[in-house]
Write a protein that holds these residues in place. Structure first.
Motif, mmCIF file in Angstrom:
data_model
loop_
_atom_site.group_PDB
_atom_site.id
_atom_site.type_symbol
_atom_site.label_atom_id
_atom_site.label_comp_id
_atom_site.label_asym_id
_atom_site.label_seq_id
_atom_site.Cartn_x
_atom_site.Cartn_y
_atom_site.Cartn_z
ATOM 1 N N ILE A 161 0.832 -1.215 0.000
ATOM 2 C CA ILE A 161 0.000 0.000 0.000
ATOM 3 C C ILE A 161 0.861 1.257 0.000
ATOM 4 C CG2 ILE A 161 -0.247 0.280 2.508
ATOM 5 C CD1 ILE A 161 -3.154 0.656 0.082
ATOM 6 N N MET A 162 2.036 1.163 0.640
ATOM 7 C CA MET A 162 2.894 2.357 0.703
ATOM 8 C C MET A 162 3.251 2.841 -0.704
ATOM 9 S SD MET A 162 3.570 3.612 3.714
ATOM 10 C CE MET A 162 5.201 4.373 3.707
ATOM 11 N N GLU A 163 3.609 1.889 -1.562
ATOM 12 C CA GLU A 163 3.990 2.291 -2.927
ATOM 13 C C GLU A 163 2.785 2.855 -3.680
ATOM 14 O OE1 GLU A 163 6.759 2.802 -4.639
ATOM 15 O OE2 GLU A 163 7.798 2.399 -2.750
ATOM 16 N N ILE A 164 1.624 2.284 -3.418
ATOM 17 C CA ILE A 164 0.410 2.773 -4.081
ATOM 18 C C ILE A 164 0.149 4.219 -3.646
ATOM 19 C CG2 ILE A 164 -2.108 2.481 -4.237
ATOM 20 C CD1 ILE A 164 -1.576 -0.562 -3.883
ATOM 21 N N VAL A 165 0.314 4.450 -2.366
ATOM 22 C CA VAL A 165 0.082 5.797 -1.842
ATOM 23 C C VAL A 165 1.160 6.758 -2.359
ATOM 24 C CG1 VAL A 165 0.136 7.170 0.281
ATOM 25 C CG2 VAL A 165 -1.245 5.087 0.173
ATOM 26 N N ILE A 166 2.406 6.310 -2.311
ATOM 27 C CA ILE A 166 3.513 7.166 -2.748
ATOM 28 C C ILE A 166 3.347 7.541 -4.222
ATOM 29 C CG2 ILE A 166 6.013 7.136 -3.226
ATOM 30 C CD1 ILE A 166 6.248 5.516 -0.532
ATOM 31 N N ALA A 167 2.812 6.604 -4.997
ATOM 32 C CA ALA A 167 2.597 6.895 -6.421
ATOM 33 C C ALA A 167 1.614 8.048 -6.628
ATOM 34 C CB ALA A 167 2.089 5.643 -7.137
ATOM 35 N N HIS A 168 0.888 8.412 -5.567
ATOM 36 C CA HIS A 168 -0.013 9.564 -5.654
ATOM 37 C C HIS A 168 0.715 10.872 -5.369
ATOM 38 C CE1 HIS A 168 -3.046 6.390 -5.339
ATOM 39 N NE2 HIS A 168 -3.940 7.254 -5.720
#
Ligand SMILES: Cc1ncc(C[n+]2csc(CCOP(=O)(O)OP(=O)(O)O)c2C)c(N)n1
Ligand code: SF4
Lengths: 318, 384
Positions: A174-181
């Protein structure tokens, strides 16, 4: 540096008398977060889940700050509405205070059903802190698997049986998904490391845009450990690098905790009933070694990200 | 001032005049234009509104709830699948007693996919605790949206204002619009029950309640709806006084000596008026009863009105798929049940998915109702 005696002087904004299980990491996290948020005035929102049930059963409330609960998948979108109202009042000169908004949701409300609302709110750059209190399953409905549940965990919808040994997929990043924002701040931590958690809360709340915290909160009921072992498991999660403490700030990755000695994953798994079926059988050993491989790979990847996009090398260019 | 506007334009214009504090919305045909036009007002600085272009209708309604819980005057618009996607949150808006106002350009529901007008969406939301208004004309849509804000804020209930998709949303009509100032004066400032952002006086909005309290909360919400009708009438009176125009909650058109009437909601009222005039010219004693407010169900008015007639045809622009006729038909049947003498009731379902409903169709209904004879339980008008 943050001092315990300073935090201790702050008001308890998440009061005693709530109905969480003994040793609940989630209750601990919320209490620590509200302690660390001070003196900033905060307004909060939460998703349906354990937190809501143990903190808000009418006519009782554990919240000493404004709190709104609407539905399971709506922590981010509710907070977005609150933030829009706040922006409106500021624009019209009807609120002067520098209020911060915090949304709380479990891993189910974040990784799964609430992901769309979270993504939308991050993209629109509402200024709020989204906290995922991550106990790695849907605890409130009785320990069903979520996409935060690790490989091999026994849950009520990924039960360990004769053919399948618990959950058959790895957890989602999820961290990468969030960071991609392109968020203003994202951090991952867990309750044992109170100073790390508190300083991340402060950074996240002061970030100029949307921010995110993924907080591992051991759950004695779902993980099937002794209530007294919550903090120990929280520390073991970091010492095995199963749960790296790191942050993403201004485009840079920073690992906040390097265990002196990286422990094997078994140390984290063994005290937990949800992994018991993996021990003592050959197939189980394979799952454990696959988990170890996954943890090593993720840990290594994180180091490479830090090396590539870390703080140290770019410092001079600031 | 008299202008030519489509239904969507008129509702967007009303929204501009209302100048809501927060609007959160997501596009769907045929209501898209309402928010589209409104966002131009935002971009041009003609409103003070904080506009949130969310990623789904579910989030639109949720953000509306979040903002309304902070005491803001909040609006949105949607239709069809969008309203269906909001379904979960509609109940929460009503349960929290938040006066959110929503414009709906009514449209059918999938499957099969169809973008045209019928009442499937709004009627499917009837048990969510929202007041529901169905409008006959663009003018009525414009007027009603303005009224709805005041009604909602007085009743502490959310309100849905429906105009028929395409039939009203996309057709131009000559309408009278008011001065911005008059609209704003008429509405005044919202007086919210509570404000979540008042952090010095923290409150908990939307707690969990168990067997010991849930029923009491629901009961008080139900009481709120029970008390809505006089508030609606009161606001309509004020509106009439101010703007010289008004609509009764339930209107009888040429019903005085009528033997057979139809009960109808939305734009088909216009069609039925034409048919009534036509049949009256031929000496037939027919009339129309227009139902403008679907929630609260105005059962005393319905009972009083319909009891007078020998036969009533109930027109539904939606089927309940219950094997027993349209939703309005079944509700009206139960409203009339305890009368000592009941009119004959006929169920008609018409216009699904935007199927044409012409004056000839209405004439057919009137003739059948007049004859008092009918073979089928439900007649589906104009189905091949
Ligand atoms: C739309 C919807 N689906 C399902 C549920 C049932 N439900 C309530 S809480 C919950 C699980 C919560 O899990 P998580 O978000 O991980 O939080 P936890 O309870 O573990 O802290 C579920 C499935 C619901 N309330 N709403
Ligand atoms: S089930 Fe787990 S998360 Fe829920 S209250 Fe108990 S310990 Fe906390």
């Amino acid at each position: 540096m943050l001092k315990l005696q300073d935090l201790a002087k702050n008001k308890e904004l998440f009061s005693s008398g709530h109905r969480a299980c003994a040793g609940c990491g989630e209750a601990l996290a919320v209490r620590q977060i509200l302690l660390a948020a001070q003196p900033r005035p905060v307004v909060t929102a939460m998703a349906t889940g354990c937190l809501e049930i143990f903190s808000s059963i009418y006519p009782h409330s554990a919240w000493q700050v404004p709190m709104i609960h609407t539905a399971f998948e709506t922590a981010a979108s509710t907070a977005a509405g609150v933030e829009a109202a706040y922006r409106f009042y500021r624009k019209m000169g009807r609120i002067e205070d520098d209020i911060r908004i915090i949304a709380f949701a479990g891993d189910g409300g974040t990784y799964d059903i609430g992901l769309q609302a979270l993504s939308g709110a991050l993209e629109r750059r509402h200024r709020f802190l989204y906290v995922c209190t991550n106990n790695e399953a849907y605890m409130n409905t009785g320990i069903q698997r979520s996409s935060a549940t690790p490989l091999g965990a026994d849950t009520t919808t990924s039960p360990a049986g004769r053919v399948l040994l618990g959950k058959v997929q790895h957890r989602k990043n999820i961290m990468e998904i969030v960071i991609a924002h392109d968020v203003a701040y994202a951090g991952q931590t867990t309750v044992f490391f109170w100073r790390d958690l508190a300083s991340k809360v402060q950074k996240a709340l002061d970030a100029p845009g949307p921010s995110f915290l993924n907080v591992l909160v051991p759950c004695p009921l779902g993980w099937r450990h002794q209530p007294s072992e919550t903090l120990k498991l929280s520390k073991l999660a970091a010492d095995t690098c199963y749960w790296p403490l790191y942050e993403f700030e201004n485009g840079r990755y920073k690992i906040n905790y390097e265990p002196q000695k990286k422990l094997p994953i078994e140390e984290f798994l063994k005290p937990q009933g949800r992994f018991r079926h993996l021990f003592g059988i050959e197939e189980g050993a394979k799952v454990i070694s696959e988990l170890q491989r996954f943890v090593d790979e993720q840990w290594d990847l994180l180091h490479r990200k830090q090396a590539l996009f870390g703080a140290s090398e770019n410092k001079d260019k600031d | 001032m008299i202008v030519a506007k489509t239904g969507n334009e008129a509702l967007a214009y009303a929204m501009k005049q209302i100048n809501p504090d927060v609007v959160a919305a997501y596009p769907i045909t045929p209501s898209t234009e309402i928010v589209q036009i409104f966002s131009n007002y935002v971009s041009d600085g003609e409103v003070d509104t904080e506009f949130v272009a969310v990623e789904s209708e579910h989030s639109a309604m949720t953000a509306c709830i979040g903002a309304a819980a902070c005491g803001c005057r909040v609006m949105t618009a949607t239709a069809s699948q969008g309203l269906a996607l909001m379904h979960e949150m509609l109940f929460i808006a009503a349960g929290l007693r938040l006066p959110i106002v929503m414009a709906v350009a009514s449209r059918s529901l999938s499957s099969p996919l169809n973008i045209h007008g019928d009442h499937s969406d709004s009627v499917a939301s009837r048990d969510s605790g929202w007041m529901q208004f169905f409008c006959e004309t663009v003018q009525e849509g414009y007027d009603t949206l303005i009224q709805a804000v005041k009604i909602a804020e007085r009743a502490y209930l959310p309100a849905l204002v429906a105009i028929d998709g395409f039939i009203l949303s996309h057709c131009q009509e000559r309408i009278e619009i008011f001065d911005d100032r008059d609209v704003r004066e008429f509405l005044g400032k919202p007086k919210p029950n509570y404000n979540l952002l008042d952090w010095r006086n923290p409150i908990l909005v939307g707690p969990a309640t168990l067997q010991d309290y849930y029923f009491e909360f629901k009961r008080s919400e139900i009481e709120g709806m029970n008390r809505a009708l006089p508030i609606i009438e009161e606001v309509q009176e004020e509106f009439k006084k101010r703007f010289g125009r008004g609509y009764p909650v339930l209107e009888e058109y040429r019903c005085d000596d009528a033997e057979a009437v139809v009960l109808v909601m939305g734009s088909a009222c216009g069609t039925c008026r034409v048919a009534v005039d036509h049949l009256r010219a031929k000496g037939k004693r027919v009339g129309m009863v227009k139902l403008r407010v679907f929630r609260p169900l105005v059962h005393p008015l319905l009972k009083k009105s319909l009891a007078k007639f020998k036969a009533v045809g109930v027109l539904d622009r939606v089927d309940a798929v219950n094997s027993y006729g349209g939703p309005l038909f079944t509700e009206v049947s139960s409203v009339l049940y305890d009368l000592p003498e009941r009119p004959k009731l006929f169920s008609y379902v018409y216009g699904l998915g935007g199927r044409e409903f012409a004056p000839e169709d209405a004439t057919f209904v009137f003739e059948q109702v007049l004859s008092g004879k009918k073979d089928e339980l439900v007649t589906y008008i104009g189905v091949r």
